[in-house]
Design an enzyme around this catalytic site. Sequence first.
Site, mmCIF file in Angstrom:
data_model
loop_
_atom_site.group_PDB
_atom_site.id
_atom_site.type_symbol
_atom_site.label_atom_id
_atom_site.label_comp_id
_atom_site.label_asym_id
_atom_site.label_seq_id
_atom_site.Cartn_x
_atom_site.Cartn_y
_atom_site.Cartn_z
ATOM 1 N N GLN A 198 3.687 -1.241 4.737
ATOM 2 C CA GLN A 198 4.332 -0.292 3.831
ATOM 3 C C GLN A 198 5.706 0.038 4.410
ATOM 4 O O GLN A 198 5.845 0.885 5.285
ATOM 5 C CB GLN A 198 3.483 0.961 3.690
ATOM 6 N N ALA A 239 -0.130 8.792 -4.208
ATOM 7 C CA ALA A 239 -0.205 7.464 -3.605
ATOM 8 C C ALA A 239 1.159 6.761 -3.600
ATOM 9 O O ALA A 239 2.142 7.244 -4.168
ATOM 10 C CB ALA A 239 -1.238 6.629 -4.346
ATOM 11 N N HIS A 240 1.169 5.592 -2.979
ATOM 12 C CA HIS A 240 2.423 4.852 -2.770
ATOM 13 C C HIS A 240 3.068 4.408 -4.083
ATOM 14 O O HIS A 240 2.407 4.100 -5.060
ATOM 15 C CB HIS A 240 2.209 3.651 -1.842
ATOM 16 N N ASN A 241 4.406 4.407 -4.059
ATOM 17 C CA ASN A 241 5.241 3.962 -5.181
ATOM 18 C C ASN A 241 5.087 4.811 -6.436
ATOM 19 O O ASN A 241 5.504 4.419 -7.524
ATOM 20 C CB ASN A 241 4.964 2.496 -5.530
#
Length: 344
Positions: A198, A239-241
Amino acid sequence: MEFTAQQISDFVQGRIEGDPNTIVSSFAKIEDGKPGAISFLSNPKYINYIYDTKSSVVLVNDDFVAEHEVKATLIRVKNAYESVAQLLQLYESMKPRKKGIDSSAFIGNDTTIGDDCYVGAMAYIGNNVKIGKDCMIYPQAYIGDGVTLGDNCIVYPHVTIYHGCKIGNRVTLHAGCVIGADGFGFAPGPEGYDKIPQIGIVIIEDDVEIGANTCVDRSTMGATIVHKGVKLDNLVQIAHNTEIGSNTVMSSQVGVAGSTKVGEWCMFGGQVGVSGHITIGDKVVLGAQSGAPGSIKSNQTLIGTPPMPMTPYFKSQAIFRRLPDMYKQLSALTQEIEELKKKI
């Protein structure tokens, strides 16, 4: 600190009913009122308390109509809840601020800290960090390498900000929240799961407040973005993005999966779950424990899984509770029909 009812009325642009010279020095809930305190009434459920409250001053909405005598001095305003928020902000701003860097704090190389900041005992600030003026970094907070922190930020104890993340002005991070931990990225392989690095960051814009033990994950690439004015309660997972639109609020235990875009001015109740790779429009309200498996258009108030408008949802719930009895009735009708067929 003491204020007269008149001073308070002038500050909130209200209208006094009663003694303008009444003095208050503290706040109290209307049901727990005490002499010298100011309370407020905005929820009709608490209206009975106003007739017996011992508080000296009560903020009420303009449309409040007293059915009995009220002993307290009233200040009528457009919105009592907003007005008490303004007073609490004023009260908070008048508290003395801590300043200075504790000798046990660690400050890395090529790090700059603005004027009038406070850095508490055992706080860790890494290399190449930029911190604006008037910030408060409480004891045992961790700020990783290359982090940027704007002006007037508050970082409470045990907050962790991973490397490279960018924090705007007037941001409050409550105890234990984690900004920039790795997103949940793993690729299934023949012998298990391979971690996907990441390499992105988290960007938090101005006037954001993030509750205790809330996590905002860094992106796989690019940035996870929390736009200006967002308020996240305790124990929220972003969460990511993911991208959270301006002025959106989320209650405790909301979870938003990866690569989802949430619009502006949304309101999510407690334990709402949002699936990944979808889009939630602007001004979407999701009731507590709703689950959103797909995209939702703007300007809707929904509840349930999948979400539906409030009236059909509650009608469905009323029918759901009757299903056992309805099933018995259906079974009895089915048996009667079979018996009639045999006779025919």
